[in-house]
Design a protein around this motif. Structure first.
Motif, PDB file in Angstrom:
ATOM      1  N   PRO A  41       1.375 -13.375  -2.054  1.00 39.61           N
ATOM      2  CA  PRO A  41       2.544 -12.666  -2.581  1.00 39.61           C
ATOM      3  C   PRO A  41       3.626 -13.647  -3.000  1.00 39.61           C
ATOM      4  CG  PRO A  41       2.650 -12.741  -0.193  1.00 39.61           C
ATOM      5  CD  PRO A  41       1.398 -13.476  -0.583  1.00 39.61           C
ATOM      6  N   LYS A  42       4.558 -13.184  -3.819  1.00 36.70           N
ATOM      7  CA  LYS A  42       5.764 -13.956  -4.113  1.00 36.70           C
ATOM      8  C   LYS A  42       6.711 -13.686  -2.951  1.00 36.70           C
ATOM      9  CE  LYS A  42       9.072 -14.519  -7.798  1.00 36.70           C
ATOM     10  NZ  LYS A  42       9.852 -13.638  -8.659  1.00 36.70           N
ATOM     11  N   ASP A  44       9.793 -13.022  -1.761  1.00 34.16           N
ATOM     12  CA  ASP A  44      11.127 -12.715  -2.259  1.00 34.16           C
ATOM     13  C   ASP A  44      11.749 -11.486  -1.577  1.00 34.16           C
ATOM     14  OD1 ASP A  44       9.483 -10.802  -3.229  1.00 34.16           O
ATOM     15  OD2 ASP A  44       9.855 -11.177  -5.345  1.00 34.16           O
ATOM     16  N   LYS A  46      10.630  -8.555  -1.656  1.00 29.26           N
ATOM     17  CA  LYS A  46      10.319  -7.326  -2.411  1.00 29.26           C
ATOM     18  C   LYS A  46       8.825  -7.065  -2.262  1.00 29.26           C
ATOM     19  CE  LYS A  46      13.785  -8.163  -5.943  1.00 29.26           C
ATOM     20  NZ  LYS A  46      13.783  -9.308  -6.843  1.00 29.26           N
ATOM     21  N   ILE A  47       8.433  -5.797  -2.382  1.00 28.67           N
ATOM     22  CA  ILE A  47       7.016  -5.471  -2.177  1.00 28.67           C
ATOM     23  C   ILE A  47       6.283  -5.552  -3.513  1.00 28.67           C
ATOM     24  CG2 ILE A  47       5.413  -3.781  -1.216  1.00 28.67           C
ATOM     25  CD1 ILE A  47       7.765  -2.600   0.346  1.00 28.67           C
ATOM     26  N   ASP A  48       5.626  -6.678  -3.801  1.00 25.00           N
ATOM     27  CA  ASP A  48       4.898  -6.730  -5.071  1.00 25.00           C
ATOM     28  C   ASP A  48       3.514  -6.082  -4.954  1.00 25.00           C
ATOM     29  OD1 ASP A  48       6.090  -9.540  -4.323  1.00 25.00           O
ATOM     30  OD2 ASP A  48       3.934  -9.919  -4.458  1.00 25.00           O
ATOM     31  N   GLU A  49       2.914  -5.881  -6.125  1.00 23.34           N
ATOM     32  CA  GLU A  49       1.648  -5.172  -6.314  1.00 23.34           C
ATOM     33  C   GLU A  49       0.563  -5.573  -5.284  1.00 23.34           C
ATOM     34  OE1 GLU A  49       2.216  -2.782  -8.453  1.00 23.34           O
ATOM     35  OE2 GLU A  49       0.124  -2.120  -8.147  1.00 23.34           O
ATOM     36  N   VAL A  50       0.495  -6.885  -4.999  1.00 18.12           N
ATOM     37  CA  VAL A  50      -0.587  -7.420  -4.165  1.00 18.12           C
ATOM     38  C   VAL A  50      -0.598  -6.811  -2.752  1.00 18.12           C
ATOM     39  CG1 VAL A  50       0.755  -9.464  -3.441  1.00 18.12           C
ATOM     40  CG2 VAL A  50      -1.724  -9.606  -3.533  1.00 18.12           C
ATOM     41  N   TRP A  51       0.550  -6.286  -2.304  1.00 14.11           N
ATOM     42  CA  TRP A  51       0.618  -5.678  -0.967  1.00 14.11           C
ATOM     43  C   TRP A  51       0.062  -4.258  -0.944  1.00 14.11           C
ATOM     44  CZ3 TRP A  51       1.401  -8.418   3.199  1.00 14.11           C
ATOM     45  CH2 TRP A  51       2.224  -9.545   3.172  1.00 14.11           C
ATOM     46  N   LYS A  52      -0.015  -3.629  -2.115  1.00 11.23           N
ATOM     47  CA  LYS A  52      -0.247  -2.183  -2.169  1.00 11.23           C
ATOM     48  C   LYS A  52      -1.507  -1.713  -1.438  1.00 11.23           C
ATOM     49  CE  LYS A  52       3.476  -0.929  -4.229  1.00 11.23           C
ATOM     50  NZ  LYS A  52       3.884  -1.140  -5.619  1.00 11.23           N
ATOM     51  N   GLU A 168       9.437 -10.565   4.746  1.00 12.19           N
ATOM     52  CA  GLU A 168       8.181 -11.075   4.199  1.00 12.19           C
ATOM     53  C   GLU A 168       8.039 -12.501   4.741  1.00 12.19           C
ATOM     54  OE1 GLU A 168       8.298 -11.026  -0.063  1.00 12.19           O
ATOM     55  OE2 GLU A 168       6.192 -10.486  -0.222  1.00 12.19           O
TER      56      GLU A 168
END
Ligand code: BGC
Length: 225
Positions: A41-42, A44, A46-52, A168
């Motif tokens: 993940p990045k 930052d 924030k919840i990016d796509e890869v966590w979904k 994170e």
């Protein structure tokens, strides 16, 4: 009966009893398993796509002897894991209705999350050089301890969200090779200052005693998929 024979019989009975005790330990409850899926993940907050698609575990069991408030009010978290060749990543979605961090307090007495990691999964009753406790408070302050703790191995980003905060974390894994199928020992904890300017509650994932910072034997398992 000769004295030798009765001593022998006593000894054999003792051995049988202790053998039975060893057998009984197999009946201990199985350790819970959390799953980490592969992804980077990045970092930052924030919840990016890869966590979904990463599975979620709940950190919502009251730690014994710590909770001073109604358990309904205690801060809890939903947690997900990712891994890659270098790190394990932990995303915490913490439900906490009142955020506070008193700087001069012990770091575990402020609103914070703790990730306990036993890299080689030896489940020892004391910390070895692959074992560490990593802590991040809701403002992004880092701390930790344990034989294997090195602050440079911990990176984190945080953000405040409705009803709580996100953390994170990236924890560098240095003692084992990261590959699918690896199992590590872990525990998770949320510390809650609920307005008293000290710790009013702590929630845990698996083992509810407050000893995960010094004993890895009751950690659950994190499996890399
Ligand atoms: C525990 C505290 C302990 C601290 C040590 C926390 O997880 O809840 O009781 O003193 O770790 O770092």
């Amino acid at each position: 009966m000769s004295r030798f024979l009765s001593a022998f019989l006593v000894l054999t009975t003792c051995c049988e009893l202790s053998a039975q005790r060893v057998d009984n330990s197999d009946l201990e409850p199985a350790k819970p398993v959390a799953v980490a899926i592969k992804g980077t993940p990045k970092l930052d907050g924030k919840i990016d796509e890869v966590w979904k698609t990463a599975p979620v575990v709940e950190v919502n069991q009251a730690a014994s002897g710590i909770v001073q408030i109604d358990e309904e009010e205690m801060a809890t978290a939903k947690v997900q894991f990712l891994w890659d060749d270098a790190n394990v990543y932990v995303l915490w979605h913490v439900k906490d209705s009142l955020l506070s961090a008193v700087e001069e307090n012990d770091p575990w007495a402020t609103d914070s999350v703790e990730f306990f990691l036993d890299q080689n999964n030896k489940a020892s009753m004391f910390y070895q050089d692959d074992d560490a406790q990593y802590r991040v408070n809701f403002k992004g302050g880092l701390s930790g301890q344990g034989e294997g703790f090195d602050e440079s191995h911990l990176k984190a980003a945080t953000s405040e969200v409705d009803g709580g905060y996100l953390v994170e974390m990236a924890v560098k894994v240095t003692k084992i090779k990261m590959e699918a199928g690896v199992k590590m020992g872990i525990e998770l904890q949320v510390n809650d200052d609920h307005g008293s300017d000290s710790r009013d509650a702590a929630a845990k994932w698996n083992h509810t005693e407050d000893d995960s910072w010094e004993d890895t034997s009751n950690f659950g398992t994190l499996e890399l998929k």
